[in-house]
Motif scaffolding. Sequence first.
Motif, PDB file in Angstrom:
ATOM      1  N   TRP A  17      21.798 -10.661   2.169  1.00  0.00           N
ATOM      2  CA  TRP A  17      22.177  -9.279   2.435  1.00  0.00           C
ATOM      3  C   TRP A  17      23.175  -8.735   1.416  1.00  0.00           C
ATOM      4  O   TRP A  17      23.048  -7.597   0.962  1.00  0.00           O
ATOM      5  N   TRP A  18      24.169  -9.543   1.044  1.00  0.00           N
ATOM      6  CA  TRP A  18      25.131  -9.059   0.054  1.00  0.00           C
ATOM      7  C   TRP A  18      24.420  -8.718  -1.255  1.00  0.00           C
ATOM      8  O   TRP A  18      24.741  -7.713  -1.903  1.00  0.00           O
ATOM      9  N   GLU A  19      23.465  -9.541  -1.649  1.00  0.00           N
ATOM     10  CA  GLU A  19      22.718  -9.261  -2.874  1.00  0.00           C
ATOM     11  C   GLU A  19      21.897  -7.981  -2.743  1.00  0.00           C
ATOM     12  O   GLU A  19      21.821  -7.181  -3.689  1.00  0.00           O
ATOM     13  N   LYS A  20      21.314  -7.780  -1.585  1.00  0.00           N
ATOM     14  CA  LYS A  20      20.508  -6.581  -1.370  1.00  0.00           C
ATOM     15  C   LYS A  20      21.374  -5.327  -1.462  1.00  0.00           C
ATOM     16  O   LYS A  20      20.984  -4.324  -2.069  1.00  0.00           O
ATOM     17  N   LEU A  21      22.567  -5.382  -0.860  1.00  0.00           N
ATOM     18  CA  LEU A  21      23.456  -4.221  -0.920  1.00  0.00           C
ATOM     19  C   LEU A  21      23.946  -3.959  -2.339  1.00  0.00           C
ATOM     20  O   LEU A  21      24.113  -2.797  -2.741  1.00  0.00           O
ATOM     21  N   THR A  22      24.185  -5.031  -3.084  1.00  0.00           N
ATOM     22  CA  THR A  22      24.644  -4.863  -4.471  1.00  0.00           C
ATOM     23  C   THR A  22      23.641  -4.034  -5.269  1.00  0.00           C
ATOM     24  O   THR A  22      24.024  -3.224  -6.117  1.00  0.00           O
ATOM     25  N   GLU A  23      22.367  -4.210  -4.976  1.00  0.00           N
ATOM     26  CA  GLU A  23      21.326  -3.462  -5.688  1.00  0.00           C
ATOM     27  C   GLU A  23      21.316  -1.983  -5.297  1.00  0.00           C
ATOM     28  O   GLU A  23      20.735  -1.164  -6.020  1.00  0.00           O
ATOM     29  N   LYS A  24      21.957  -1.635  -4.181  1.00  0.00           N
ATOM     30  CA  LYS A  24      21.886  -0.267  -3.678  1.00  0.00           C
ATOM     31  C   LYS A  24      23.111   0.586  -3.993  1.00  0.00           C
ATOM     32  O   LYS A  24      23.063   1.804  -3.846  1.00  0.00           O
ATOM     33  N   VAL A  25      24.198  -0.018  -4.414  1.00  0.00           N
ATOM     34  CA  VAL A  25      25.432   0.760  -4.524  1.00  0.00           C
ATOM     35  C   VAL A  25      25.364   1.838  -5.604  1.00  0.00           C
ATOM     36  O   VAL A  25      26.005   2.893  -5.465  1.00  0.00           O
ATOM     37  N   ASP A  26      24.606   1.621  -6.660  1.00  0.00           N
ATOM     38  CA  ASP A  26      24.448   2.670  -7.667  1.00  0.00           C
ATOM     39  C   ASP A  26      23.828   3.918  -7.041  1.00  0.00           C
ATOM     40  O   ASP A  26      24.298   5.041  -7.254  1.00  0.00           O
ATOM     41  N   ASP A  27      22.752   3.728  -6.305  1.00  0.00           N
ATOM     42  CA  ASP A  27      22.080   4.851  -5.645  1.00  0.00           C
ATOM     43  C   ASP A  27      22.998   5.527  -4.637  1.00  0.00           C
ATOM     44  O   ASP A  27      23.065   6.759  -4.566  1.00  0.00           O
ATOM     45  N   TRP A  28      23.720   4.734  -3.868  1.00  0.00           N
ATOM     46  CA  TRP A  28      24.610   5.317  -2.863  1.00  0.00           C
ATOM     47  C   TRP A  28      25.725   6.120  -3.517  1.00  0.00           C
ATOM     48  O   TRP A  28      26.092   7.189  -3.022  1.00  0.00           O
ATOM     49  N   ALA A  29      26.262   5.607  -4.607  1.00  0.00           N
ATOM     50  CA  ALA A  29      27.302   6.344  -5.304  1.00  0.00           C
ATOM     51  C   ALA A  29      26.758   7.664  -5.840  1.00  0.00           C
ATOM     52  O   ALA A  29      27.409   8.712  -5.739  1.00  0.00           O
ATOM     53  N   ASP A  30      25.561   7.642  -6.398  1.00  0.00           N
ATOM     54  CA  ASP A  30      24.941   8.869  -6.895  1.00  0.00           C
ATOM     55  C   ASP A  30      24.725   9.877  -5.773  1.00  0.00           C
ATOM     56  O   ASP A  30      24.795  11.087  -5.994  1.00  0.00           O
ATOM     57  N   ALA A  31      24.459   9.374  -4.584  1.00  0.00           N
ATOM     58  CA  ALA A  31      24.207  10.258  -3.439  1.00  0.00           C
ATOM     59  C   ALA A  31      25.488  10.866  -2.872  1.00  0.00           C
ATOM     60  O   ALA A  31      25.423  11.836  -2.123  1.00  0.00           O
ATOM     61  N   GLY A  32      26.645  10.308  -3.218  1.00  0.00           N
ATOM     62  CA  GLY A  32      27.894  10.859  -2.718  1.00  0.00           C
ATOM     63  C   GLY A  32      28.607   9.997  -1.698  1.00  0.00           C
ATOM     64  O   GLY A  32      29.531  10.453  -1.025  1.00  0.00           O
ATOM     65  N   ILE A  33      28.187   8.737  -1.568  1.00  0.00           N
ATOM     66  CA  ILE A  33      28.863   7.798  -0.675  1.00  0.00           C
ATOM     67  C   ILE A  33      30.154   7.326  -1.339  1.00  0.00           C
ATOM     68  O   ILE A  33      30.137   6.921  -2.502  1.00  0.00           O
ATOM     69  N   ASN A  34      31.271   7.362  -0.605  1.00  0.00           N
ATOM     70  CA  ASN A  34      32.524   6.881  -1.205  1.00  0.00           C
ATOM     71  C   ASN A  34      33.116   5.678  -0.479  1.00  0.00           C
ATOM     72  O   ASN A  34      34.112   5.124  -0.931  1.00  0.00           O
ATOM     73  N   ARG A  35      32.503   5.257   0.631  1.00  0.00           N
ATOM     74  CA  ARG A  35      32.914   4.008   1.298  1.00  0.00           C
ATOM     75  C   ARG A  35      31.678   3.344   1.887  1.00  0.00           C
ATOM     76  O   ARG A  35      30.758   4.025   2.346  1.00  0.00           O
ATOM     77  N   ILE A  36      31.693   2.005   1.894  1.00  0.00           N
ATOM     78  CA  ILE A  36      30.664   1.265   2.626  1.00  0.00           C
ATOM     79  C   ILE A  36      31.364   0.354   3.638  1.00  0.00           C
ATOM     80  O   ILE A  36      32.344  -0.304   3.324  1.00  0.00           O
ATOM     81  N   TRP A  37      30.844   0.365   4.841  1.00  0.00           N
ATOM     82  CA  TRP A  37      31.370  -0.464   5.925  1.00  0.00           C
ATOM     83  C   TRP A  37      30.456  -1.679   6.053  1.00  0.00           C
ATOM     84  O   TRP A  37      29.272  -1.540   6.340  1.00  0.00           O
ATOM     85  N   LEU A  38      31.041  -2.869   5.806  1.00  0.00           N
ATOM     86  CA  LEU A  38      30.283  -4.104   5.886  1.00  0.00           C
ATOM     87  C   LEU A  38      30.422  -4.730   7.270  1.00  0.00           C
ATOM     88  O   LEU A  38      31.412  -4.528   7.964  1.00  0.00           O
ATOM     89  N   PRO A  39      29.457  -5.563   7.677  1.00  0.00           N
ATOM     90  CA  PRO A  39      29.605  -6.316   8.920  1.00  0.00           C
ATOM     91  C   PRO A  39      30.694  -7.364   8.759  1.00  0.00           C
ATOM     92  O   PRO A  39      31.126  -7.659   7.634  1.00  0.00           O
ATOM     93  N   PRO A  40      31.182  -7.957   9.859  1.00  0.00           N
ATOM     94  CA  PRO A  40      32.208  -9.000   9.738  1.00  0.00           C
ATOM     95  C   PRO A  40      31.748 -10.088   8.785  1.00  0.00           C
ATOM     96  O   PRO A  40      30.692 -10.691   8.964  1.00  0.00           O
TER      97      PRO A  40
END
Length: 484
Positions: A74-97
Motif C-alpha cells: 500500500w505504501w508503494e501504491k500511494l507513493t505512485e499517486k502523490v504527484d497526481d494528488w498534488a496536481d489536483a490540489g491535495i495538501n495533506r494525506i491521512w494514512l492509516p495507523p
Amino acid sequence: MKKQNLLFPLLFVLLVMMGCSSDDDITPNDPDDGDGQIDPPTAEYEPLNLENYYNGTGVMMQAFYWDVEPRHQWWEKLTEKVDDWADAGINRIWLPPASKGQSGGYSMGYDPSDYFDLGEYEQHGTVETRFGSRTELDALISAAHSNGIEVIADIVLNHNSGGGLEFNPYRGYETYTLFNEEFGNASGRFNRNYENFYPNSTSNWYDNSLFYPETNLDHNQEYVQNWLWAADYSVANYYKNEVGFDGWRFDYVLGFEPWVVKAWLDEVGGFSVAEYWDGNANNLINYIEETGSGVFDFATFYKLDEAFDRNDDLHSLTGDMVWQTYPDKAVTFTANHDTEKDENEDNFISYENKLKAYAFILTHPGYPTIFYSDYENADFKEELQQLIHINNTIATGDVEVLYVDEDEYIMKRARTASSPGLILYINTNGNTKIKEGIDTDWNQAMIMDYSGNIDYNPITDENGMVSLRAPANGYAIYSIMKQK
C-alpha cells in the motif's frame, strides 16, 4: 501543494453577448453612454483563470479504505499517486495507523500492539505491516513532502491488542496485557503490563463499554504519558522528529479524556483532527475548545445524510454544523473507512448523492476531506478534481443561503477584494430547476457554471439579479466570466 490548471468543455466556449466591458476579473464595469441608462456593450467573454484566485486552503485525502489491497504494497501504491494528488490540489494525506497490530499482515492498524514497529520487526507473523515496510513508508513520506503535501498519522491511544496473557489481580482473571519483546512489543520500547491499563493500583476506574476495556491505557500514569507524548523518546516525538509525520488524526477520542489530546498537542504541535463521533455540533464545538484540536464535522456529515438520503429534504442543510462556528477546526467529509464498510446503511451517503455532498463541503467553509475510493472512482474523479480546484480558489467569502426548499438549495459565497465569489445551486429533483430573482454580488456580469454541469450563461441585471438553473439531480457553481 501544487496549483492546478484544470479544463473542462465549457472553458472552450467563447461567447459573444451583450455584457459589461471590463478587464477586471472581479467587478465588471457598468458603462453609461450618457443617456442615463446602463447599456451593455458588445464584448467577448471567457471563463476566469481560477489560478489567479488561489487561496491556499487545500484539501486532505484519506489515503486508504477498509482492508486495502494489495497487502504489503500500500505504501508503494500511494507513493505512485502523490504527484497526481498534488496536481489536483491535495495538501495533506491521512494514512492509516502505521504501526504493527495484533492481526499482523492483515491488520488495518486499529489493534495497536507495538507503536514503534512500523514494518521492521518479525512479530504477529510478519515483518511488514499490511501496508508495507518501514523503508517504503519513509519513501512515501519523502515523496509527499517533495510535492508539498503534509502526512498525517492515525494515532490510536487506547484498546491495545496482541499482548501476552497474564493474571490481572485488579480484574481477578487473566488478561492480554503483557507487552514486551516476547509478547507483541518486539521493539522493546513502551513495554507494559496490567498496571498500565484500567483498573490498576492507582485507579479503580474502568468502563467496560469501551472497545477492549481490559487493554484501555491509563493516560494518568506518568509512565504512559512519557511513552506516548511527554518524553523525548515518546511515540509523538519519534513519529514527528524521526519518521517525519506532520500531524495527527486521533482515533476514538470518546474512549479517553480530552486533556490527553491537548497534552499531546502542547508537546509536539502539528495539524490535528479528532474522531469524536457525535452528530451534535455543540458537543463537537466543546471538544474543540477543550483540546485546541480540530474535529471531523460529524454534524455536517449527518446533515448531508439527512438532506440527501434519510429525509430527502434540503432544509437539513441549514442546520447546526461545526464549520459555522469554527471553520478552521471543522474537517468536513462525506465518507470514510468506517461509513463505507459492511454495507453501512445508517451512516452512509448514497452513491448517487455523493457528488452533491462533495459540492457542498467543497464550496462551504471548513477543511474538506476526500475519501480515497471516491477520488479514484473513474465516475467521480474528474468532477472531484474540478470541485477541489474551486475549493482552493474562489470558495471564499461570507456564506449566505439565498433559497432553500425540499429539493433546492442556493448558497452564495460573497465577493471579496481578492475573490469573485460563487453561488452553489443544488437540485435533487428529477428535472432541471430554474430559480428567478437570485440576488448576486455581480451587476451586469456574464456568469457561468464552473462545475461544467450545465451550459447556461446569463447576464445579471443592473441590480445583480439573475435567473439561475441547476441540472436535474445535480448542482451548478456559478461565478463571473471576464472580457476576453
